[in-house]
Write an enzyme that holds these catalytic residues in place. Structure first.
Site, PDB file in Angstrom:
ATOM      1  N   HIS A 182     -12.173  18.564   1.356  1.00 24.69           N
ATOM      2  CA  HIS A 182     -11.631  17.116   0.844  1.00 24.69           C
ATOM      3  C   HIS A 182     -12.640  16.124   1.066  1.00 24.69           C
ATOM      4  CE1 HIS A 182      -8.035  14.274   0.852  1.00 24.69           C
ATOM      5  NE2 HIS A 182      -8.972  13.557   1.279  1.00 24.69           N
ATOM      6  N   GLU A 183     -13.509  16.116   2.109  1.00 20.22           N
ATOM      7  CA  GLU A 183     -14.574  15.306   2.489  1.00 20.22           C
ATOM      8  C   GLU A 183     -15.379  15.226   1.391  1.00 20.22           C
ATOM      9  OE1 GLU A 183     -13.228  12.945   4.315  1.00 20.22           O
ATOM     10  OE2 GLU A 183     -11.873  14.165   5.329  1.00 20.22           O
ATOM     11  N   HIS A 186     -14.730  13.434  -1.841  1.00 19.42           N
ATOM     12  CA  HIS A 186     -14.970  12.049  -1.634  1.00 19.42           C
ATOM     13  C   HIS A 186     -16.552  11.715  -1.855  1.00 19.42           C
ATOM     14  CE1 HIS A 186     -11.248  10.522  -0.503  1.00 19.42           C
ATOM     15  NE2 HIS A 186     -11.091  11.445   0.442  1.00 19.42           N
ATOM     16  N   GLU A 231      -7.285   9.937  -3.069  1.00 19.12           N
ATOM     17  CA  GLU A 231      -6.912  10.949  -2.069  1.00 19.12           C
ATOM     18  C   GLU A 231      -6.433  12.485  -2.733  1.00 19.12           C
ATOM     19  OE1 GLU A 231      -7.022  11.328   1.271  1.00 19.12           O
ATOM     20  OE2 GLU A 231      -8.353   9.336   0.822  1.00 19.12           O
TER      21      GLU A 231
END
Length: 335
Positions: A182-183, A186, A231
């Site tokens: 997930h990071e 980004h 997100e």
């Protein structure tokens, strides 16, 4: 939620909290001028043992951010890129100084993960980065009782991700890798940079006499809509690495109401049914109004909505085509 404050970079005109970074978060408590986002979940496996490039993983060679970017995220990112001079202004306001503060803060207070330091975590990060076709950032582990993870990528220096010790203790290794993915999502999508620019837009609107406040309020609402879409984008990145929607949904379920003592009793299918019941309850005019009021000032979508979204995308033709294409490329390279 733990964060590293940068007092000289905080802007008092902005009333709603902002942040330079993103992540899994159950509640809306991000701060502009800091880099923090929480990932609260639970699990019993606190020891990380994994080998890089597990056989079941499909590696997405030459993966582009737009291959998995949420449509609303894509739309708002294009708008930001079209604004003349925003790139230069962002670097001038939040460039070298802010980045150096964060780098020194983490070097001084955390443990840098490497092949010779917490090697299991290092392997999880390297593998996730390989699957997403991105260079692995530095990874730090910080002692903290608050389950949390965050990243920083303002520009110039190498980006890094920080995870708290309590997060490692609470997650299974698959869930922890989903957080790292997930990071990485980004970073892959340059979200840290564009969020900074979006905040600058809001600051600029506040300085306009008269209607400036109203304009800024509108920009803030647009910003939060974009943040929520970002997100959703990075939940997709987590799925691309986990390659099992139940892993990502399990994390979101635990965000909503998980703890170590009840981890083995949680049911992903029941949580998805709960998400559908939320949609049904909010389908009436009154329910729609309440839902909008509940979410409009949140930087992260509600966990049930994120679970439903990732479930739908995992069953979409687009995701299946993306996975199939990667499998074909992997097969050719293996031959």
């Amino acid at each position: 939620m733990a964060s590293v404050s940068l007092p000289s970079l905080c802007f008092s005109h902005i009333q709603k909290p902002k942040s330079l970074s993103f992540g899994f978060l159950a509640s809306d408590s991000l701060r502009f001028g800091s880099s923090s986002f929480g990932f609260k979940t639970s699990g019993k496996n606190s020891r990380i043992r994994v080998s890089v490039c597990r056989a079941a993983s499909v590696v997405f060679h030459d993966l582009d951010a737009d291959d998995f970017r949420h449509p609303l995220d894509k739309q708002n990112t294009l708008i930001l890129r079209a604004i003349p001079g925003l790139n230069e202004l962002g670097k001038a306001l939040l460039g070298t100084v802010a980045e150096q503060v964060m780098v020194l803060e983490n070097i001084g207070t955390s443990v840098l993960v490497s092949e010779n330091q917490l090697s299991g975590l290092h392997e999880l990060m390297v593998e996730a980065a390989q699957i997403l076709s991105i260079e692995a950032p530095d990874l730090y582990v910080r002692q903290s009782p608050v389950p949390n993870a965050y990243t920083l990528a303002i520009g110039g220096k190498r980006p890094f991700v920080v995870v708290h010790t309590s997060l490692v203790e609470l997650l299974t290794k698959k869930e922890l890798q989903a957080v790292l993915a997930h990071e990485l999502g980004h970073l892959k999508c340059d979200h840290g940079v564009w969020l900074t620019y979006a905040n600058i837009l809001t600051l600029g609107a506040y300085s306009v006499p008269g209607l400036g406040g109203l304009i800024a309020q509108s920009l803030e609402e647009q910003l939060f809509r974009w943040l929520r879409a970002a997100e959703l984008t990075c939940d997709r990145a987590a799925l691309l690495v986990a390659q099992d929607p139940k892993v990502v949904i399990s994390v979101l379920m635990k965000l909503a109401g998980g703890c170590p003592s009840m981890a083995d009793q949680l049911n992903v299918d029941a949580f998805l049914e709960q998400a559908r019941s939320y949609d049904k309850a909010s389908s009436s005019p009154v329910g729609w109004y309440i839902r909008n009021a509940q979410t409009r000032q949140l930087s992260h979508p509600l966990p049930v909505l994120r679970a439903r979204e990732i479930d739908e995308w995992s069953r979409s033709q687009y995701y299946r085509s993306l996975l199939k294409r990667a499998m074909q490329v992997n097969s050719v390279q293996n031959v």
